[in-house]
Structure formats: C-alpha cells, structure tokens
Design a protein around this motif. Sequence first.
Motif, PDB file in Angstrom:
ATOM      1  N   MET A  33      61.637  51.865 -45.202  1.00 13.77           N
ATOM      2  CA  MET A  33      60.950  50.590 -45.372  1.00 13.77           C
ATOM      3  C   MET A  33      59.703  50.782 -46.220  1.00 13.77           C
ATOM      4  SD  MET A  33      59.581  48.255 -42.300  1.00 13.77           S
ATOM      5  CE  MET A  33      58.415  46.969 -42.580  1.00 13.77           C
ATOM      6  N   GLY A  34      59.479  49.890 -47.166  1.00 15.39           N
ATOM      7  CA  GLY A  34      58.380  50.048 -48.099  1.00 15.39           C
ATOM      8  C   GLY A  34      57.013  49.936 -47.444  1.00 15.39           C
ATOM      9  N   PHE A  35      56.863  48.938 -46.563  1.00 18.23           N
ATOM     10  CA  PHE A  35      55.589  48.753 -45.869  1.00 18.23           C
ATOM     11  C   PHE A  35      55.281  49.979 -45.025  1.00 18.23           C
ATOM     12  CE2 PHE A  35      52.548  45.636 -44.180  1.00 18.23           C
ATOM     13  CZ  PHE A  35      52.121  46.289 -43.044  1.00 18.23           C
ATOM     14  N   ALA A  36      56.325  50.481 -44.350  1.00 16.83           N
ATOM     15  CA  ALA A  36      56.125  51.621 -43.463  1.00 16.83           C
ATOM     16  C   ALA A  36      55.813  52.878 -44.257  1.00 16.83           C
ATOM     17  CB  ALA A  36      57.352  51.855 -42.591  1.00 16.83           C
ATOM     18  N   THR A  37      56.259  52.974 -45.494  1.00 14.55           N
ATOM     19  CA  THR A  37      55.933  54.154 -46.299  1.00 14.55           C
ATOM     20  C   THR A  37      54.423  54.282 -46.418  1.00 14.55           C
ATOM     21  OG1 THR A  37      57.875  53.666 -47.604  1.00 14.55           O
ATOM     22  CG2 THR A  37      56.393  55.309 -48.469  1.00 14.55           C
ATOM     23  N   ASN A  38      53.748  53.171 -46.733  1.00 17.78           N
ATOM     24  CA  ASN A  38      52.292  53.235 -46.842  1.00 17.78           C
ATOM     25  C   ASN A  38      51.630  53.451 -45.499  1.00 17.78           C
ATOM     26  OD1 ASN A  38      51.484  53.053 -49.453  1.00 17.78           O
ATOM     27  ND2 ASN A  38      51.777  50.853 -49.528  1.00 17.78           N
ATOM     28  N   SER A  39      52.012  52.629 -44.515  1.00 15.28           N
ATOM     29  CA  SER A  39      51.241  52.664 -43.280  1.00 15.28           C
ATOM     30  C   SER A  39      51.511  53.915 -42.471  1.00 15.28           C
ATOM     31  CB  SER A  39      51.498  51.413 -42.452  1.00 15.28           C
ATOM     32  OG  SER A  39      52.860  51.178 -42.380  1.00 15.28           O
ATOM     33  N   ASN A  68      52.362  57.033 -43.923  1.00 14.11           N
ATOM     34  CA  ASN A  68      52.100  58.299 -44.602  1.00 14.11           C
ATOM     35  C   ASN A  68      50.643  58.519 -44.926  1.00 14.11           C
ATOM     36  OD1 ASN A  68      54.674  59.528 -44.852  1.00 14.11           O
ATOM     37  ND2 ASN A  68      55.245  57.753 -46.049  1.00 14.11           N
ATOM     38  N   ILE A  69      49.884  57.453 -45.075  1.00  9.59           N
ATOM     39  CA  ILE A  69      48.447  57.659 -45.303  1.00  9.59           C
ATOM     40  C   ILE A  69      47.796  58.327 -44.094  1.00  9.59           C
ATOM     41  CG2 ILE A  69      46.272  56.513 -45.837  1.00  9.59           C
ATOM     42  CD1 ILE A  69      47.762  54.531 -47.430  1.00  9.59           C
ATOM     43  N   PRO A  70      48.157  57.944 -42.852  1.00  3.36           N
ATOM     44  CA  PRO A  70      47.584  58.703 -41.728  1.00  3.36           C
ATOM     45  C   PRO A  70      47.993  60.166 -41.710  1.00  3.36           C
ATOM     46  CG  PRO A  70      48.491  56.652 -40.953  1.00  3.36           C
ATOM     47  CD  PRO A  70      48.892  56.786 -42.372  1.00  3.36           C
ATOM     48  N   LEU A  96      46.333  48.868 -43.618  1.00  7.62           N
ATOM     49  CA  LEU A  96      46.752  49.293 -42.274  1.00  7.62           C
ATOM     50  C   LEU A  96      46.842  50.803 -42.189  1.00  7.62           C
ATOM     51  CD1 LEU A  96      47.749  48.312 -39.548  1.00  7.62           C
ATOM     52  CD2 LEU A  96      50.037  48.293 -40.441  1.00  7.62           C
ATOM     53  N   GLY A  97      47.424  51.431 -43.218  1.00  6.12           N
ATOM     54  CA  GLY A  97      47.517  52.885 -43.221  1.00  6.12           C
ATOM     55  C   GLY A  97      46.141  53.533 -43.210  1.00  6.12           C
ATOM     56  N   ALA A  98      45.215  52.945 -43.992  1.00  9.72           N
ATOM     57  CA  ALA A  98      43.863  53.491 -44.045  1.00  9.72           C
ATOM     58  C   ALA A  98      43.172  53.368 -42.693  1.00  9.72           C
ATOM     59  CB  ALA A  98      43.059  52.769 -45.115  1.00  9.72           C
ATOM     60  N   LEU A 145      54.887  66.340 -46.319  1.00  4.11           N
ATOM     61  CA  LEU A 145      55.242  65.039 -45.754  1.00  4.11           C
ATOM     62  C   LEU A 145      56.547  65.101 -44.991  1.00  4.11           C
ATOM     63  CD1 LEU A 145      54.292  62.370 -48.376  1.00  4.11           C
ATOM     64  CD2 LEU A 145      53.341  62.720 -46.131  1.00  4.11           C
ATOM     65  N   ARG A 146      57.462  65.944 -45.409  1.00  5.49           N
ATOM     66  CA  ARG A 146      58.728  66.016 -44.676  1.00  5.49           C
ATOM     67  C   ARG A 146      58.522  66.463 -43.244  1.00  5.49           C
ATOM     68  NH1 ARG A 146      62.835  65.407 -48.531  1.00  5.49           N
ATOM     69  NH2 ARG A 146      62.338  66.467 -50.457  1.00  5.49           N
ATOM     70  N   THR A 147      57.499  67.324 -43.033  1.00  3.75           N
ATOM     71  CA  THR A 147      57.274  67.771 -41.659  1.00  3.75           C
ATOM     72  C   THR A 147      56.269  66.910 -40.932  1.00  3.75           C
ATOM     73  OG1 THR A 147      55.808  69.353 -42.704  1.00  3.75           O
ATOM     74  CG2 THR A 147      57.875  70.188 -41.815  1.00  3.75           C
ATOM     75  N   HIS A 148      55.269  66.361 -41.637  1.00  3.08           N
ATOM     76  CA  HIS A 148      54.176  65.727 -40.926  1.00  3.08           C
ATOM     77  C   HIS A 148      54.171  64.214 -40.969  1.00  3.08           C
ATOM     78  CE1 HIS A 148      52.543  69.803 -41.318  1.00  3.08           C
ATOM     79  NE2 HIS A 148      51.899  69.503 -40.219  1.00  3.08           N
ATOM     80  N   SER A 149      55.050  63.592 -41.733  1.00  2.00           N
ATOM     81  CA  SER A 149      54.964  62.135 -41.816  1.00  2.00           C
ATOM     82  C   SER A 149      55.459  61.493 -40.531  1.00  2.00           C
ATOM     83  CB  SER A 149      55.811  61.671 -42.986  1.00  2.00           C
ATOM     84  OG  SER A 149      56.164  60.331 -42.817  1.00  2.00           O
ATOM     85  N   HIS A 150      54.778  60.427 -40.110  1.00  2.00           N
ATOM     86  CA  HIS A 150      55.187  59.744 -38.880  1.00  2.00           C
ATOM     87  C   HIS A 150      56.538  59.068 -39.072  1.00  2.00           C
ATOM     88  CE1 HIS A 150      51.061  59.906 -37.140  1.00  2.00           C
ATOM     89  NE2 HIS A 150      50.770  60.041 -38.412  1.00  2.00           N
ATOM     90  N   SER A 151      56.766  58.609 -40.300  1.00  2.00           N
ATOM     91  CA  SER A 151      58.012  57.907 -40.571  1.00  2.00           C
ATOM     92  C   SER A 151      59.192  58.864 -40.485  1.00  2.00           C
ATOM     93  CB  SER A 151      57.912  57.293 -41.956  1.00  2.00           C
ATOM     94  OG  SER A 151      59.062  56.614 -42.264  1.00  2.00           O
ATOM     95  N   ALA A 152      58.994  60.113 -40.890  1.00  2.00           N
ATOM     96  CA  ALA A 152      60.098  61.059 -40.858  1.00  2.00           C
ATOM     97  C   ALA A 152      60.455  61.438 -39.433  1.00  2.00           C
ATOM     98  CB  ALA A 152      59.732  62.314 -41.651  1.00  2.00           C
TER      99      ALA A 152
END
Lengths: 472, 76
Positions: free
Chosen positions: A229-235, A237-239, A260-262, A390-397
């Motif tokens: 999801m595009g919105f979720a990519t930002n919100s 991965n920034i954290p 939101l991500g910020a 990001l593959r290991t630490h992203s919340h979305s992953a």
Amino acid sequence: MANPSAVCNGHLHHQKQNNNFLKSGIYKKNGITKGVKKNGVSNGTLYKKTFIEHFEQAPMYVAVLTFLGFGVGTIFGYLRDFMRAWGLEKRNIAAEREEQKDFVPLYQDFENFYTRNLYMRIRDNWNRPICSVPGPQFDLMERVTDDYNWTFRFTGRTIKNVINMGSYNYLGFAETDVNALKTVTIELQKYGTGICSTRQEMGTLDKHVELENLVAKFLGVEDAMVFGMGFATNSMNIPALVGKGCLILSDELNHTSLVLGARLSGATIRIFKHNNMQSLEKLLKDAIIYGQPRSHRAWRKIIILVEGIYSMEGSIVRLPELVSLKKKYKAYLYLDEAHSIGAVGATGRGVVEYFGMSPDDVDVLMGTFTKSFGAAGGYIAGKKDLVDFLRTHSHSAVYATSMCPPVAEQIIRAMKCLMGLDGTTQGLQRVRQLGKNTRYFRRRLHEMGFIIYGNDDSPVVPLLLYMPGKIG
Amino acid sequence: MDLKRVKDYIYWLYYQYLLITCSYVLEPWERSMFHTITVTVLAMVVYTAYVFVPIHVRLAFEFFSQIFGGQTKSTV
C-alpha cells in the motif's frame, strides 16, 4: 563545475570565499550563482530549462464576493441552527441521547457548524460511485437526494460517458483492453489473489523479486523494495529510518502519509515554507549550529522530506538546489515521487530525470504505483544497504501483507511498456502525449481566463474557483 | 427567435447572480427569503438616493460657490 585555476572575474575576496565550497558542487545562495566566471562565460545555472511556476492572486472583487458568499452561507447557517435548536426543524446530525447529557460531550455542536450548514448543501458533488474503469470517460451511478443531501438513494440507472477530469490515470494504464491484460489474467489464474502472509514470513514470491529488480532497473538504482500500500509505505518506513534524536525537516504541504510517518517516528519535526530553499537553509544552519534542543548535542541524522510533485498545488520540487543544500550540510533526502514517477521526465523516470540529475544524489527514492501504473502499492529504492536494512527493519515488512501477484504483474507489464522492453514504443508515446496534453491543457485554461496554480510541466492542474456557490 | 435569445441571456444573468451571492446552494424557501431581503434593501437604497441626493448636491454646490465666488451676495 568551476575550474579552480580559472581567471577570476576581478573580485578577489569572493574568490577566497568560494574555494572551500567548490568541492561540494554548485549551489545557489539567494538566487545568485557564486561561481567563478571564465572570460565572461558563467559556469551555468542549475536549471537546464526554465522553471515557471504560477501562484497568482485573485483580483480584489473575487475576494470580496467570496467573503460575501460565505457571509450569506454563515447567516443562513445560524438561522437553521437556531431553528434546529428550538425544535422548529428536524435534526439530522448525530446527537447524544438525553440520558448522557451530563457526561463529557461527544459531539460539540459548533465545531461542525460549517460541515452541517455549508458542506451538506453541496456534498452531492463528491464521493460518487463509478461503475467502469476510470479511463478518459467513465460511467457514473445516478444518485438523487430527496432531503437536500442528508440522505441519498440510487435510482438504478447509470450516466454514461462522463468526461474524467480528476483521476490519477496519467498514462492510461488502468485499461480494460484484453490484449494488454493477457499476462495479468495468466498470473491471476496461476497465483490467485491472496497472499495471506507478510513479507518476512511466507509472503515473498518470485513475482516480488522480479518486480523489485525491474523497479531498480527502471530507476537506475541498486535495489528496491515494494510494499502493498502506498500510504503505508511512507507511514511505516519513515519510523524505521529515523527515531528519537533525529531531525526531520518537512515541507509545509507534505502529504498526510509523510506527516503521519514523521510523527510516528518520534523524531523532532521542523517545517519549512513550501518549496522555499532559503527557509530550508536557515533551518539547516540553525540545526547544525544549535544542535538538539536542550543538550545541544549534534543531531544523529537530519532528513529532508519532500515530494516530487505536490498533489494539491501542482508545483514541482526544486531538486537541484535541494541536492546542493543537502550535500553542503550533510543531510539525507527522502523524495516521495507518488505523482511524478511515470508522469514527468523525458522517458517517464520522474523528477530526477526531469532535472537531468543522477539518482545517486537522492538517498531514499520513494514512489507509488497507484498513479501512473494503474495498480496499487509503493516502493522504496536506493542503495543496496538501505534496502537490505528496510527488509529487516521495516514495520510493513514484518506486519503487513505483501502485494498480491496480479497487481504485481500489472506493474511489471506497465513498467516494461514504459521502458520499451515489450518491443513497442507505446510507453514512450504515452509519456510524450501526456507532456503535450499537460502543456496544451494549461495553456488553453490560462487563455480562457482561469487561475491555474503550479508548474507548467506538472500534470496536476489545480483550478481555483473561489466562490462557494460555484463549487457546487 | 430574438426573444428567446434575450430570455436566455436574462436567465444566464440571474444564474450568475445566484452563483456569486452563494444563493444557488440555498433551499427554495431560504432563496425566497434572501431575494426578498435583497430586493427590499436595494429598493430602500434607490428611494433614499432619489429623495435625498439632489438636495444634497444643490446644498453642496451653494456652499462651495459661496466660498469661492459669491462674496457679493448680501441679505439686504
């Protein structure tokens, strides 16, 4: 690039100042290029083509009439509220029950004054269901209201061939042509529609790997990662990239997903004026000089969040100046190309190509597939270390399901068409046609006398109406 | 034929008036109320102008001509 051994144009003290800065590249200060001039030929400006943006102000009578219109609406709003409060008229809004009047109020009447009295009168123009693909024309479901927009009902008929002025289908890849969607149907029958797992568990398919390699090749970077999801990519991965003790400098008019991500990340956020490089430079200088608020320690990371094309103004980010600023102050740049990928640039590779810069200049390239590619989802691209992190630490992953295979195949076919890998020049033709259409549309609207905001090359065209009566 | 064009033009003017004053979005009874009030206020302005403006202009003219020209005016 300036040649340090070149003959100065006669100002000795300027020459001394320039020497330390020359190694970090060309940059502008206050709109004047401080470069060494050799025999009268300057070292070139930052922009290879003219950068024209319009933000004109409306004439005075329009402003006065707008206020007058809002005044009329407000007066009638007070009248209707009075009638509703005294029981002369039925109340249609949400209200608390009689028994709960002593509790903390759930609905404050005045807060929704404008929604109740002004928005309700014209709200039949928005949020209408469509029943065909959003191509150049589409079909609408006919909707009528009996009580002035408080409730709607569908008559069952459809209005055919309504001209589409508002969807994000920039290159027309959201199409129903059977030939174009052949590969997508094959993948749909092979994989089905559900993944039912996250990226880190069992949700990484070979389709995702193929798509990620293709995205990296398209953008000219080392690696990329796609999300559902595009919105979720930002919100999400920034954290993962910034945390406490870092500084985020975000543009005034950034999208909600970036904000939101910020906010979720817990870093300190400072806002600079929209597309204003002087304001950003002042913030950067203050950040480096004063450090963190109370301890005055240096910031762990400084990251600048900008968008390629801003979806509400139609303005394009001033990328060359931004990159030179970032290199001078050693900050990171996060570029959200949701609207610009596929839509600007000579071959559709986004804002980076539009300005003729290399994708290595931007640290984190982010974009979505919702607009130009006619699919859903987002990507983050950049150096391999970044994407592996990001593959290991992203919340979305870790927690969100991955993109489903038919959608991934739609993106693959759209991207292959754009890059010319399917053997035709259709992709390039579409990009060129979009550019021509954009310029023609803007020019004609301008000639007709409308007020248009934004850059001349951006496909997002905001048209200002001003008066509340005209909006409905 | 011409009459139809004139009627269309007047209707278009009425439509522009509704849009500009934001009375296009009002319900019919609110619209009639708004029209009544507007017409009443305009009528009052026109009436006041018709009754008082000529008198004001004449007095102002006399006042200024007395300052600049008519010192020889005597009341005897």
